[in-house]
Design a protein around this motif. Structure first.
Motif, PDB file in Angstrom:
ATOM      1  N   ARG A  91      -8.171   3.482 -10.290  1.00 44.73           N
ATOM      2  CA  ARG A  91      -9.253   3.165  -9.348  1.00 44.73           C
ATOM      3  C   ARG A  91      -9.253   1.692  -8.949  1.00 44.73           C
ATOM      4  N   GLU A  92      -8.792   0.838  -9.825  1.00 46.95           N
ATOM      5  CA  GLU A  92      -8.702  -0.578  -9.484  1.00 46.95           C
ATOM      6  C   GLU A  92      -7.555  -0.850  -8.522  1.00 46.95           C
ATOM      7  N   LEU A  93      -6.357  -0.333  -8.843  1.00 47.92           N
ATOM      8  CA  LEU A  93      -5.158  -0.648  -8.063  1.00 47.92           C
ATOM      9  C   LEU A  93      -5.004   0.248  -6.848  1.00 47.92           C
ATOM     10  N   ARG A  94      -5.543   1.467  -6.899  1.00 46.05           N
ATOM     11  CA  ARG A  94      -5.496   2.417  -5.789  1.00 46.05           C
ATOM     12  C   ARG A  94      -4.064   2.627  -5.279  1.00 46.05           C
ATOM     13  N   PRO A  95      -3.150   3.005  -6.174  1.00 50.22           N
ATOM     14  CA  PRO A  95      -1.758   3.197  -5.753  1.00 50.22           C
ATOM     15  C   PRO A  95      -1.598   4.432  -4.878  1.00 50.22           C
ATOM     16  N   HIS A  96      -0.728   4.319  -3.896  1.00 53.59           N
ATOM     17  CA  HIS A  96      -0.384   5.489  -3.092  1.00 53.59           C
ATOM     18  C   HIS A  96       0.596   6.388  -3.846  1.00 53.59           C
ATOM     19  N   VAL A  97       1.484   5.769  -4.630  1.00 49.97           N
ATOM     20  CA  VAL A  97       2.523   6.494  -5.363  1.00 49.97           C
ATOM     21  C   VAL A  97       2.511   6.044  -6.819  1.00 49.97           C
TER      22      VAL A  97
END
Length: 295
Positions: A128-134
Motif C-alpha cells: 500500500r505504501e509503494l503501490r507497485p504495478h508489478v
C-alpha cells in the motif's frame, strides 16, 4: 500523463535478488522504472565461502547477517537501485530459517515461525505504501525448496490478494491492487544450453548432476527479459555477495559454497501468476513485465 512504472521484487535473503533477478532489476532501473527490492531476512544462516569471512559465524557472536546488509547495499548500488536495502518489517525483524530440519528453523524469530497475520500485515503495508504495478516473487516450491523462499511465495500471494481489500489491516494505508505478479524461474533449455557452454571450470568446481539445479519446462515460461545489456552490472552485484558467491574468471559462471557451477544467463525468465498478459513477441512470450499494465 502516464505514471512511472513501479516494480517490487520480494526475496528471502541477500544475494537472491541478484542471482535470480539481478539483470531484470538493472534493466528496469535503466528504463526509468521505480524499482524496490524487499528482503525478508538478513541471511544469517548462509554458508560462508572460504576462511576470509569465517569469523562472521564463529561462536555466539554471529555477525554474518549484519555483514550481509553491506553486501546487499553494494549489490543494489551496482544494479542501480538507490536508497539502500529495505527489509520486511525492518532489518532483523525476522531471521533466516536455514534449511528444513535444521535448528535454525526452530529459532523463535525465524521467518518460518512468524505468525501469518504479522508477516502479511507487514507485506500489505509495503504494497500500500509503494503501490507497485508489478510484483516479482517465487513459485510455490520456492525455486529450490528453501523454507524461507516457500514462505515468501505464500506471504506475497496472500498479501497481494488482501492489499486491495479495504477491510484488511486497517491503518496500513489506502488499498492497492497489483496488476501483475510474476514468479522468477529458470527456463530448462536455457539452463541446459548454458551449462553445456561453460567450458573449463575453476579448480574444485563441478557441473551439477541432472536435475540438481531447479528449472522450469520451456512451455511454462511466460515472460523473458533480455539482460545482456546489463550483464556487467549483474556480475559486479554477484561479486559483491562475496561471503556467498564466487564468480568465475571471465564472468561466464558462478558458484555458491557447494562449488556447483551455474551459468550466468543472458535472459531471465518468469511465469505470470496473476494478471493478464500484454503484448507477446514472436516466441509467444512477453518481453516487458509491464506489458498490458495501465499506467
Amino acid at each position: 500523463m502516464s505514471e512511472r512504472p513501479r516494480l517490487l521484487l520480494v526475496h528471502a535473503h541477500p544475494d537472491d535478488e541478484t542471482i535470480t533477478t539481478g539483470g531484470t532489476i538493472a534493466v528496469h532501473v535503466a528504463a526509468g522504472a521505480e524499482v524496490t527490492v524487499l528482503t525478508c531476512t538478513l541471511g544469517e544462516e548462509g554458508e560462508v565461502i572460504g576462511s576470509r569471512w569465517a569469523g562472521l559465524v564463529a561462536g555466539a557472536g554471529n555477525s554474518l547477517g549484519g555483514y550481509r546488509i553491506s553486501e546487499l547495499a553494494t549489490a543494489l548500488a551496482h544494479l542501480g537501485v538507490t536508497g539502500g536495502p529495505r527489509f520486511l518489517g525492518g532489518a532483523g525483524r525476522w531471521r533466516d530459517s536455514g534449511m528444513a530440519g535444521t535448528p535454525a528453523a526452530l529459532h523463535p524469530r525465524s521467518f518460518v515461525q512468524a505468525r501469518d497475520d504479522a508477516v502479511e500485515q507487514a507485506m500489505v503495508s509495503v504494497l500500500r505504501e509503494l503501490r507497485p504495478h508489478v510484483v516479482v516473487a517465487y513459485d510455490p516450491a520456492g525455486s529450490y525448496g528453501h523454507p524461507d523462499h516457500v514462505r515468501v511465495h505464500r506471504v506475497t500471494t496472500a498479501a497481494v490478494a488482501r492489499a486491495g481489500d479495504p477491510a484488511a489491516f486497517p491503518g496500513t494505508g489506502e488499498p492497492w491492487s497489483v496488476a501483475k505478479v510474476y514468479w522468477t524461474v529458470v527456463e530448462r533449455t536455457a539452463l541446459v544450453e548454458g551449462l553445456a557452454a561453460l567450458g573449463e571450470l575453476p579448480p574444485g568446481w563441478r557441473l551439477p548432476a541432472d536435475g540438481e539445479l531447479p528449472s522450469e519446462p520451456d512451455e511454462r515460461v511466460d515472460a523473458v527479459v533480455d539482460v545482456r545489456p546489463v550483464l556487467a552490472a549483474k556480475l559486479a552485484a554477484l561479486a559483491a555477495h562475496a561471503t556467498q558467491v564466487t564468480v568465475a574468471p571471465g564472468g561466464h559462471a558462478f558458484a555458491l559454497s557447494n562449488d556447483v557451477a551455474q551459468p550466468v544467463l543472458a535472459e531471465e525468465h518468469y511465469v505470470l501468476a496473476h494478471g493478464r498478459a500484454g503484448e507477446l513477441g514472436p516466441d509467444g512470450r512477453e518481453h516487458d513485465l509491464f506489458a498490458g499494465v495501465d499506467l
